[in-house]
Design a protein around this motif. Structure first.
Motif, PDB file in Angstrom:
ATOM      1  N   VAL A 187     -73.987 -22.423  -9.340  1.00 33.15           N
ATOM      2  CA  VAL A 187     -74.981 -23.508  -9.361  1.00 33.15           C
ATOM      3  C   VAL A 187     -76.112 -23.132 -10.309  1.00 33.15           C
ATOM      4  CG1 VAL A 187     -76.756 -24.696  -8.009  1.00 33.15           C
ATOM      5  CG2 VAL A 187     -74.439 -24.466  -7.091  1.00 33.15           C
ATOM      6  N   VAL A 188     -76.611 -21.920 -10.175  1.00 31.24           N
ATOM      7  CA  VAL A 188     -77.699 -21.458 -11.051  1.00 31.24           C
ATOM      8  C   VAL A 188     -77.249 -21.499 -12.508  1.00 31.24           C
ATOM      9  CG1 VAL A 188     -79.109 -19.449 -11.682  1.00 31.24           C
ATOM     10  CG2 VAL A 188     -78.835 -20.081  -9.272  1.00 31.24           C
ATOM     11  N   ARG A 189     -76.026 -21.094 -12.777  1.00 32.04           N
ATOM     12  CA  ARG A 189     -75.507 -21.083 -14.153  1.00 32.04           C
ATOM     13  C   ARG A 189     -75.427 -22.512 -14.715  1.00 32.04           C
ATOM     14  NH1 ARG A 189     -70.777 -18.702 -13.407  1.00 32.04           N
ATOM     15  NH2 ARG A 189     -71.816 -16.718 -13.172  1.00 32.04           N
ATOM     16  N   VAL A 190     -74.970 -23.452 -13.905  1.00 33.83           N
ATOM     17  CA  VAL A 190     -74.899 -24.855 -14.346  1.00 33.83           C
ATOM     18  C   VAL A 190     -76.295 -25.347 -14.733  1.00 33.83           C
ATOM     19  CG1 VAL A 190     -74.517 -27.229 -13.523  1.00 33.83           C
ATOM     20  CG2 VAL A 190     -72.811 -25.459 -13.078  1.00 33.83           C
ATOM     21  N   ILE A 191     -77.271 -25.025 -13.911  1.00 35.41           N
ATOM     22  CA  ILE A 191     -78.650 -25.458 -14.187  1.00 35.41           C
ATOM     23  C   ILE A 191     -79.170 -24.780 -15.455  1.00 35.41           C
ATOM     24  CG2 ILE A 191     -81.010 -25.524 -13.307  1.00 35.41           C
ATOM     25  CD1 ILE A 191     -78.872 -27.364 -11.840  1.00 35.41           C
ATOM     26  N   GLN A 192     -78.918 -23.490 -15.604  1.00 33.45           N
ATOM     27  CA  GLN A 192     -79.364 -22.775 -16.813  1.00 33.45           C
ATOM     28  C   GLN A 192     -78.735 -23.378 -18.066  1.00 33.45           C
ATOM     29  OE1 GLN A 192     -78.222 -18.779 -15.706  1.00 33.45           O
ATOM     30  NE2 GLN A 192     -80.314 -18.228 -15.146  1.00 33.45           N
ATOM     31  N   GLN A 193     -77.458 -23.698 -18.002  1.00 29.40           N
ATOM     32  CA  GLN A 193     -76.786 -24.304 -19.158  1.00 29.40           C
ATOM     33  C   GLN A 193     -77.369 -25.679 -19.462  1.00 29.40           C
ATOM     34  OE1 GLN A 193     -72.717 -24.079 -17.821  1.00 29.40           O
ATOM     35  NE2 GLN A 193     -72.399 -22.053 -18.696  1.00 29.40           N
ATOM     36  N   GLY A 194     -77.693 -26.419 -18.420  1.00 32.05           N
ATOM     37  CA  GLY A 194     -78.306 -27.728 -18.622  1.00 32.05           C
ATOM     38  C   GLY A 194     -79.653 -27.621 -19.302  1.00 32.05           C
ATOM     39  N   VAL A 195     -80.467 -26.703 -18.813  1.00 35.80           N
ATOM     40  CA  VAL A 195     -81.787 -26.500 -19.417  1.00 35.80           C
ATOM     41  C   VAL A 195     -81.638 -26.038 -20.866  1.00 35.80           C
ATOM     42  CG1 VAL A 195     -83.884 -25.075 -19.325  1.00 35.80           C
ATOM     43  CG2 VAL A 195     -82.969 -26.079 -17.229  1.00 35.80           C
ATOM     44  N   ALA A 196     -80.711 -25.134 -21.117  1.00 33.40           N
ATOM     45  CA  ALA A 196     -80.491 -24.646 -22.485  1.00 33.40           C
ATOM     46  C   ALA A 196     -80.043 -25.773 -23.413  1.00 33.40           C
ATOM     47  CB  ALA A 196     -79.454 -23.521 -22.487  1.00 33.40           C
ATOM     48  N   SER A 197     -79.296 -26.720 -22.884  1.00 36.39           N
ATOM     49  CA  SER A 197     -78.822 -27.828 -23.727  1.00 36.39           C
ATOM     50  C   SER A 197     -79.959 -28.725 -24.195  1.00 36.39           C
ATOM     51  CB  SER A 197     -77.769 -28.659 -22.987  1.00 36.39           C
ATOM     52  OG  SER A 197     -78.371 -29.485 -22.007  1.00 36.39           O
ATOM     53  N   LEU A 198     -81.088 -28.642 -23.529  1.00 36.78           N
ATOM     54  CA  LEU A 198     -82.238 -29.467 -23.912  1.00 36.78           C
ATOM     55  C   LEU A 198     -82.977 -28.928 -25.133  1.00 36.78           C
ATOM     56  CD1 LEU A 198     -83.668 -30.252 -20.376  1.00 36.78           C
ATOM     57  CD2 LEU A 198     -82.317 -31.755 -21.856  1.00 36.78           C
ATOM     58  N   SER A 199     -82.644 -27.719 -25.547  1.00 35.00           N
ATOM     59  CA  SER A 199     -83.359 -27.132 -26.688  1.00 35.00           C
ATOM     60  C   SER A 199     -83.204 -27.968 -27.954  1.00 35.00           C
ATOM     61  CB  SER A 199     -82.915 -25.692 -26.927  1.00 35.00           C
ATOM     62  OG  SER A 199     -81.559 -25.659 -27.289  1.00 35.00           O
ATOM     63  N   SER A 200     -82.108 -28.723 -28.051  1.00 33.70           N
ATOM     64  CA  SER A 200     -81.937 -29.578 -29.230  1.00 33.70           C
ATOM     65  C   SER A 200     -83.007 -30.660 -29.297  1.00 33.70           C
ATOM     66  CB  SER A 200     -80.545 -30.208 -29.220  1.00 33.70           C
ATOM     67  OG  SER A 200     -80.401 -31.067 -28.106  1.00 33.70           O
ATOM     68  N   LEU A 201     -83.556 -31.036 -28.147  1.00 32.13           N
ATOM     69  CA  LEU A 201     -84.623 -32.036 -28.139  1.00 32.13           C
ATOM     70  C   LEU A 201     -85.934 -31.469 -28.664  1.00 32.13           C
ATOM     71  CD1 LEU A 201     -83.976 -33.784 -24.707  1.00 32.13           C
ATOM     72  CD2 LEU A 201     -83.420 -34.648 -26.982  1.00 32.13           C
ATOM     73  N   LEU A 202     -86.100 -30.159 -28.575  1.00 36.12           N
ATOM     74  CA  LEU A 202     -87.346 -29.543 -29.044  1.00 36.12           C
ATOM     75  C   LEU A 202     -87.589 -29.804 -30.521  1.00 36.12           C
ATOM     76  CD1 LEU A 202     -87.321 -26.123 -27.148  1.00 36.12           C
ATOM     77  CD2 LEU A 202     -88.691 -28.162 -26.655  1.00 36.12           C
ATOM     78  N   ALA A 203     -86.534 -29.734 -31.318  1.00 38.18           N
ATOM     79  CA  ALA A 203     -86.680 -29.985 -32.757  1.00 38.18           C
ATOM     80  C   ALA A 203     -87.155 -31.414 -33.008  1.00 38.18           C
ATOM     81  CB  ALA A 203     -85.362 -29.723 -33.472  1.00 38.18           C
ATOM     82  N   GLU A 204     -86.686 -32.341 -32.181  1.00 35.59           N
ATOM     83  CA  GLU A 204     -87.113 -33.733 -32.349  1.00 35.59           C
ATOM     84  C   GLU A 204     -88.562 -33.935 -31.904  1.00 35.59           C
ATOM     85  OE1 GLU A 204     -84.341 -37.009 -31.526  1.00 35.59           O
ATOM     86  OE2 GLU A 204     -83.004 -35.454 -30.730  1.00 35.59           O
ATOM     87  N   LEU A 205     -89.023 -33.109 -30.981  1.00 34.27           N
ATOM     88  CA  LEU A 205     -90.399 -33.233 -30.502  1.00 34.27           C
ATOM     89  C   LEU A 205     -91.412 -32.593 -31.445  1.00 34.27           C
ATOM     90  CD1 LEU A 205     -89.827 -32.455 -26.727  1.00 34.27           C
ATOM     91  CD2 LEU A 205     -90.461 -34.658 -27.721  1.00 34.27           C
ATOM     92  N   GLU A 206     -90.966 -31.660 -32.264  1.00 39.40           N
ATOM     93  CA  GLU A 206     -91.863 -30.922 -33.156  1.00 39.40           C
ATOM     94  C   GLU A 206     -92.766 -31.827 -34.001  1.00 39.40           C
ATOM     95  OE1 GLU A 206     -93.964 -27.961 -34.770  1.00 39.40           O
ATOM     96  OE2 GLU A 206     -92.534 -27.736 -33.142  1.00 39.40           O
TER      97      GLU A 206
END
Length: 190
Positions: A161-180
């Motif tokens: 469960v923790v790993r699924v959540i960590q992977q989900g959070v990591a997948s959001l990093s692509s949005l950071l470039a759009e927020l810059e």
């Protein structure tokens, strides 16, 4: 014990489904699967509402720009000084840039809300499946069975469960470039 409430309804439902796993995890010292869900909690509807408000603001700026441009053209045709035309073109460009930036921000808000919603729903389904697969081991731990097999199964489910959540959070990093681009002012007023 009351059920945890999350901003996203899918996460609230998942927390309810993970309640027994959470209790079993507490008894054997495994990671709390419900606490892990907090890292994905979000309110896509609030983000969408904010994006709509920004989009409405963009429309107002576009309308103001159009009215301003009409006034400028009227002023220039009346024999106004050349300096006024240059100043007016600068201000009109600022209106246009502000409207574009607001529209782009609204579009990004809609994309972010959709991505967060999709992620919360898919992660919730995945962690519920993990909890379901461990139900027998969870029941055994809750009945005070501490055999290595059941403890290992509960611990593995919590870790997954923790790993699924960590992977989900990591997948959001692509949005950071759009927020810059949103970290700098869209328009420098003169």
């Amino acid at each position: 014990m009351t059920s945890p409430v999350f901003e996203h309804p899918a996460l609230t439902s998942a927390a309810v489904r993970l309640a027994s796993l959470r209790t079993a995890a507490g008894r054997i010292g495994a990671p709390d699967p419900v606490a892990a869900l907090r890292h994905l909690d979000c309110s896509p509807s609030s983000i969408s509402a904010s994006a709509s408000a920004v989009d409405a603001g963009a429309s107002l700026v576009t309308s103001a720009s159009t009215e301003f441009r009409g006034g400028v053209e009227h002023g220039e045709s009346g024999g106004s000084a050349e300096t006024f035309g240059i100043w007016a073109d600068t201000v009109d460009g600022q209106y246009t840039a502000a409207a574009r930036a607001a529209a782009a921000t609204a579009e990004l808000g809609v994309r972010i809300a959709a991505r967060l919603d999709e992620l919360a729903i898919s992660a919730s389904a995945e962690v519920c499946a993990l909890a379901s697969a461990a139900e027998d081991a969870v029941s055994a731990v809750l009945a005070d069975d501490r055999s290595p097999e059941v403890v290992s199964a509960v611990s593995a489910a919590c870790t997954s469960v923790v790993r699924v959540i960590q992977q989900g959070v990591a997948s959001l990093s692509s949005l950071l470039a759009e927020l810059e681009p949103l970290t700098a002012p869209a328009v420098q007023l003169s």
